[in-house]
Design an enzyme around this catalytic site. Structure first.
Site, PDB file in Angstrom:
ATOM      1  N   THR A   7      71.514 -10.082 -18.733  1.00  0.00           N
ATOM      2  CA  THR A   7      71.035 -10.367 -20.087  1.00  0.00           C
ATOM      3  C   THR A   7      71.951  -9.839 -21.173  1.00  0.00           C
ATOM      4  O   THR A   7      71.741 -10.126 -22.349  1.00  0.00           O
ATOM      5  CB  THR A   7      69.636  -9.759 -20.295  1.00  0.00           C
ATOM      6  OG1 THR A   7      69.702  -8.348 -20.058  1.00  0.00           O
ATOM      7  CG2 THR A   7      68.609 -10.383 -19.368  1.00  0.00           C
ATOM      8  N   LYS A   8      72.961  -9.072 -20.805  1.00  0.00           N
ATOM      9  CA  LYS A   8      73.793  -8.410 -21.810  1.00  0.00           C
ATOM     10  C   LYS A   8      74.954  -9.306 -22.266  1.00  0.00           C
ATOM     11  O   LYS A   8      75.307 -10.274 -21.604  1.00  0.00           O
ATOM     12  CB  LYS A   8      74.316  -7.079 -21.267  1.00  0.00           C
ATOM     13  CG  LYS A   8      73.213  -6.126 -20.798  1.00  0.00           C
ATOM     14  CD  LYS A   8      72.201  -5.842 -21.890  1.00  0.00           C
ATOM     15  CE  LYS A   8      71.174  -4.796 -21.499  1.00  0.00           C
ATOM     16  NZ  LYS A   8      70.182  -5.254 -20.531  1.00  0.00           N
TER      17      LYS A   8
END
Length: 361
Positions: free
Chosen positions: A184-185
């Site tokens: 998700t980063k």
């Protein structure tokens, strides 16, 4: 515009063929893990790209926090924020330390430095703030408090790759910063993380802890565990790193477009960036009431748009995990905050659709 469901995020990925090309070397060498050449290259490339002194890449961001606590040999109370993901608290507890919650600033959503000193006791060993959604904490005030009381500072910098303070990467602050390279980063290795420090001896210790406490002679010289990142994950990180600047710039443009579209809506509050520069990795909005939030969430879901309630509920209320400590600001904000979809492939028309639904309610 895509007909697919729109989720809060999706990973930014290099073209598959570029990833496969890097993987060919992994197959040829037959080295899959344990400080392989790609892991070492990823560390060097990240140090160079982000202007870091030392980085140790590890299997995930939670392990990175645990390693930071272990490397600093902390036992006691660690002051942290209740407005975070449960992993922050899990890591503290797994290292036999006690989380003490300090309430947050209602504007920045970060730990409120003005409330830290009142929580310091003779058992306090460290402060662990979180750069929430990549928004820089007040690093100077926190450093001054830590120095005054002889405390260590570990930043949970899971969201903070790409954020900066006074022209330096935000990861350079604190005794150790623990970051995430999760899917998700902004920059991901699918699963992964890292510990960043400006201290060479501490970096060497972190690298020993990552591999069961072994030194360069394979002697076990301290208590460690398995925090290794694989070559397969490092390869993905190297492929994605090529597109890091593009992803960061795109995120900023989309963040600013959301602000432009939503600025005129009454009853919507945005996170305030008071120091440094955020990486625009999330777009949280705060409603006047939970009722309003739930109404918006339902309308978006009906249109196959799925924002997320980061961070709900406030961690200090997880009474099966921690003893309750009142943090009224965090408890209130957590009920009224919603993160809107924000990722590389999100189209402008989709942002407009999201904002039109919000403004219509």
């Amino acid at each position: 515009m895509s007909d697919n469901k729109i989720f809060v995020t999706q990973p930014s990925l290099a073209p598959l063929e570029e990833y496969v090309e890097i993987l060919k070397g992994v197959w040829e060498r037959g080295i899959l893990t344990h400080n392989g050449p790609l892991v070492q290259q990823l560390e060097k490339d990240l140090e160079s790209k982000l202007n870091l002194d030392y980085m140790t890449v590890v299997s995930n961001g939670t392990i990175a926090i645990q390693m930071a606590i272990k490397a600093l040999e902390l036992k006691g109370e660690i002051i942290t924020t209740p407005f975070t993901w449960v992993a922050t608290v899990s890591a503290i507890k797994w290292e036999d330390c006690t989380p003490v919650f300090c309430d947050i600033d209602p504007d920045t959503l970060n730990i409120d430095p003005a409330k830290i000193e009142a929580l310091i006791t003779d058992k306090t060993v460290a402060i662990m703030p979180v750069h929430v959604f990549g928004n820089p904490c007040d690093v100077e005030t926190i450093a001054a408090i830590a120095q005054k009381h002889n405390l260590k500072v570990i930043y949970d910098a899971a969201h903070a790759i790409g954020s900066s303070y006074e022209g330096r990467s935000l990861l350079n602050y604190g005794d150790i910063s623990a970051t995430s390279l999760h899917a998700t980063k902004l920059l991901n290795t699918a699963e992964g993380g890292g510990c960043i420090t400006t201290n060479a001896a501490l970096d060497a210790k972190l690298k020993r802890i990552r591999f069961f406490g072994h030194d360069e002679n394979k002697d076990v010289v301290e208590d460690g565990f398995n925090g290794k990142l694989t070559e397969v994950h490092a390869a993905l990180g190297l492929a994605n790193l090529k597109y890091y600047d593009e992803v960061l710039e795109d995120r900023k443009k989309k963040y600013q477009y959301y602000r432009e579209l939503l600025n005129c809506i009454e009853g919507v509050q945005f996170q305030d960036v008071k120091v440094g520069e955020t990486n625009y990795s999330y777009f949280p909005i705060i409603f006047e009431s939970e009722e309003q939030l739930l109404k918006v969430e339902k309308a978006l879901n009906t249109s196959d748009i799925f924002p997320r309630r980061y961070f709900y509920p406030s961690i200090n209320t997880y009474t099966k995990v921690v003893a309750y400590q009142a943090c009224p600001v965090s408890e209130d904000i957590s009920k009224r905050i919603l993160c809107l979809p924000l990722f590389l492939n999100l189209e402008k028309e989709e942002q407009e659709k999201i904002c039109k639904i919000i403004s219509s309610l």
